[in-house]
Design a protein around this motif. Structure first.
Motif, PDB file in Angstrom:
ATOM      1  N   ALA A 111      49.579  23.354  37.382  1.00 19.37           N
ATOM      2  CA  ALA A 111      48.374  24.105  37.023  1.00 19.37           C
ATOM      3  C   ALA A 111      47.182  23.157  36.967  1.00 19.37           C
ATOM      4  O   ALA A 111      47.097  22.307  36.082  1.00 19.37           O
ATOM      5  N   PRO A 115      43.100  26.709  34.882  1.00 14.20           N
ATOM      6  CA  PRO A 115      43.504  28.045  34.443  1.00 14.20           C
ATOM      7  C   PRO A 115      42.387  29.076  34.465  1.00 14.20           C
ATOM      8  O   PRO A 115      42.606  30.226  34.092  1.00 14.20           O
ATOM      9  N   ALA A 174      42.836  32.899  35.401  1.00 17.74           N
ATOM     10  CA  ALA A 174      44.243  33.229  35.660  1.00 17.74           C
ATOM     11  C   ALA A 174      44.632  34.550  35.012  1.00 17.74           C
ATOM     12  O   ALA A 174      45.388  35.337  35.591  1.00 17.74           O
ATOM     13  N   SER A 204      48.899  34.978  39.661  1.00 17.93           N
ATOM     14  CA  SER A 204      48.347  34.033  38.694  1.00 17.93           C
ATOM     15  C   SER A 204      48.764  32.606  39.029  1.00 17.93           C
ATOM     16  O   SER A 204      47.963  31.671  38.939  1.00 17.93           O
ATOM     17  N   ALA A 205      50.024  32.422  39.432  1.00 21.52           N
ATOM     18  CA  ALA A 205      50.513  31.078  39.759  1.00 21.52           C
ATOM     19  C   ALA A 205      49.794  30.504  40.973  1.00 21.52           C
ATOM     20  O   ALA A 205      49.488  29.305  41.021  1.00 21.52           O
ATOM     21  N   ALA A 218      46.797  31.191  41.775  1.00 20.78           N
ATOM     22  CA  ALA A 218      45.416  30.934  41.362  1.00 20.78           C
ATOM     23  C   ALA A 218      45.277  29.608  40.628  1.00 20.78           C
ATOM     24  O   ALA A 218      44.336  28.852  40.873  1.00 20.78           O
ATOM     25  N   VAL A 219      46.201  29.300  39.710  1.00 18.47           N
ATOM     26  CA  VAL A 219      46.030  28.111  38.880  1.00 18.47           C
ATOM     27  C   VAL A 219      46.267  26.824  39.658  1.00 18.47           C
ATOM     28  O   VAL A 219      45.966  25.732  39.169  1.00 18.47           O
TER      29      VAL A 219
END
Length: 382
Positions: A263, A266, A269, A298-299, A301-302
């Motif tokens: 990550a 964040p 996210a 989300s994963a 994106a981070v």
């Protein structure tokens, strides 16, 4: 947008249906992101950043995330008359295909600005802004017909009030599902009465810290059960520990672990997760598939710097799934687990057009040079 779009809800659309899939409202910031800093500048010193870019932030993170997933998205926000506002408006409406018909431009009101500095996988921010000239409900009037709205629980404009109602209440009366979120309470009083507004909501999507604080429970799962007593779809996100949910309308309960990723940033996210969850709900997917899909969005994106820049499109999701499928059978137990958990993507990815929206297809600005920190194949940059 210049790239081909993918409509994941095409099979469910009917004549006379809502104009939009998602409507939301809030504050748009101009986000200026500096990356590649080795340390924060000490007093009286200057440091150089390896990367820098600008993008719409705030509620724009959610709107862009939803639009990149193929949801017909409309957003209401106050915009000033400065160049920052003109930039944000252009990126949202022209580049990201977000409808701004309920947004307004105000003279002599300058855009809120946030400067974000990423150092050692963490970030520090400085923000400046003024309250918008007009409240959201007054500015919006009656929202356009939408399948879902994403709205905050608010003391200033409470949902389900006995007065004429907020913009979200008006949307609900027109048939929209209300997905509620909540922000950090700077007073740290965490008044449980705020959750009384959930009586008119379909879903509530807090993170674990917020969920435990508002329900006065000691674990995320206890908080989930407390929320499920109040709202049909209860979801609690818990960062690297994954997400859990209960859907009383279908009788489902699910937990999905988070993906193993590095990550880097964040920012946004939670908005990306929320957009994925709304899509899965509107598409009528099983609860576990909804959580898994929101989790991979989300994963992805981070692993990128830059807030709204990091929101994945279907091209990114298709690339990721192809990589998982190619590694299945020789990638170990973790990859085999991913292949089983995300098998539902097999029925979606084959219909994603070549050239579908990818993150690099809509950058933070015309000439952004924010460093890409994701472990992604080169084809995603095309």
């Amino acid at each position: 947008m210049s790239v081909k779009s993918y409509d994941p809800l095409a099979a469910l659309r009917t004549p006379g249906g809502p104009e939009f899939d998602v409507f939301t409202a809030g504050t748009v910031f101009l986000d200026i992101v500096f990356t590649g800093l080795h340390a924060m500048p000490a007093a009286g010193t200057e440091v150089w950043a390896e990367g820098m870019g600008s993008c719409p932030g705030g509620i724009a993170n959610l709107a862009i995330a939803a639009s990149r997933l193929g949801l017909r998205t409309s957003m209401a926000a106050a915009f000033g008359d400065d160049d920052y506002a003109a930039f944000n408006w252009r990126i949202l409406s022209e580049q990201e295909s977000v409808d701004l018909s309920r947004s307004r431009r105000f003279r002599q009101w300058h855009s809120p600005v946030t400067v974000s500095m990423a150092v050692n996988r963490d970030r520090s921010m400085v923000t400046h802004g003024h309250p918008p000239p007009m409240g959201a409900t007054e500015m919006i009037g009656r929202p356009p017909r939408s399948s879902a709205v994403i709205a905050p629980l608010s003391v200033e404009e409470p949902l389900g009030s006995s007065d004429s109602g907020t913009w979200a209440d008006l949307a609900r009366k027109d048939g929209a599902l209300v997905f509620a979120d909540v922000g950090w309470d700077p007073s740290e009083t965490w008044a449980p009465s705020l959750l009384d507004q959930l009586e008119v909501c379909h879903a509530f999507m807090p993170n674990a810290v917020e969920a435990m604080a508002y329900t006065h429970t000691e674990t995320p799962r206890e908080a989930l059960y407390a929320i499920a007593d109040r709202v049909p779809l209860a979801v609690v996100t818990d960062g690297a520990n994954g997400a859990m949910a209960i859907d009383s309308t279908s009788g489902e309960e699910a937990y999905v672990p988070a993906l193993r990723v590095t990550a880097l940033d964040p920012t946004g996210a939670g908005d990306v997760f929320g957009a994925g969850l709304v899509l899965g709900t509107l598409a009528r997917w099983p609860l576990a598939d909804r959580l898994a899909f929101a989790g991979v969005c989300s994963a992805l994106a981070v692993q990128q710097f830059g807030g709204s820049l990091a929101a994945p499109g279907w091209g990114d999701i298709a690339d990721w799934w192809h990589d998982v499928r190619e590694a299945a059978g020789h990638g170990g137990a973790y990859v085999e687990s991913l292949a089983r958990r995300y098998a539902f993507l097999d029925r979606l990815v084959p219909t994603v057009p070549v050239g579908a929206v990818r993150r690099a297809a809509a950058t933070m600005s015309l000439h952004a040079d924010v460093a890409a920190g994701a472990d992604l194949p080169d084809r995603r940059k095309g």
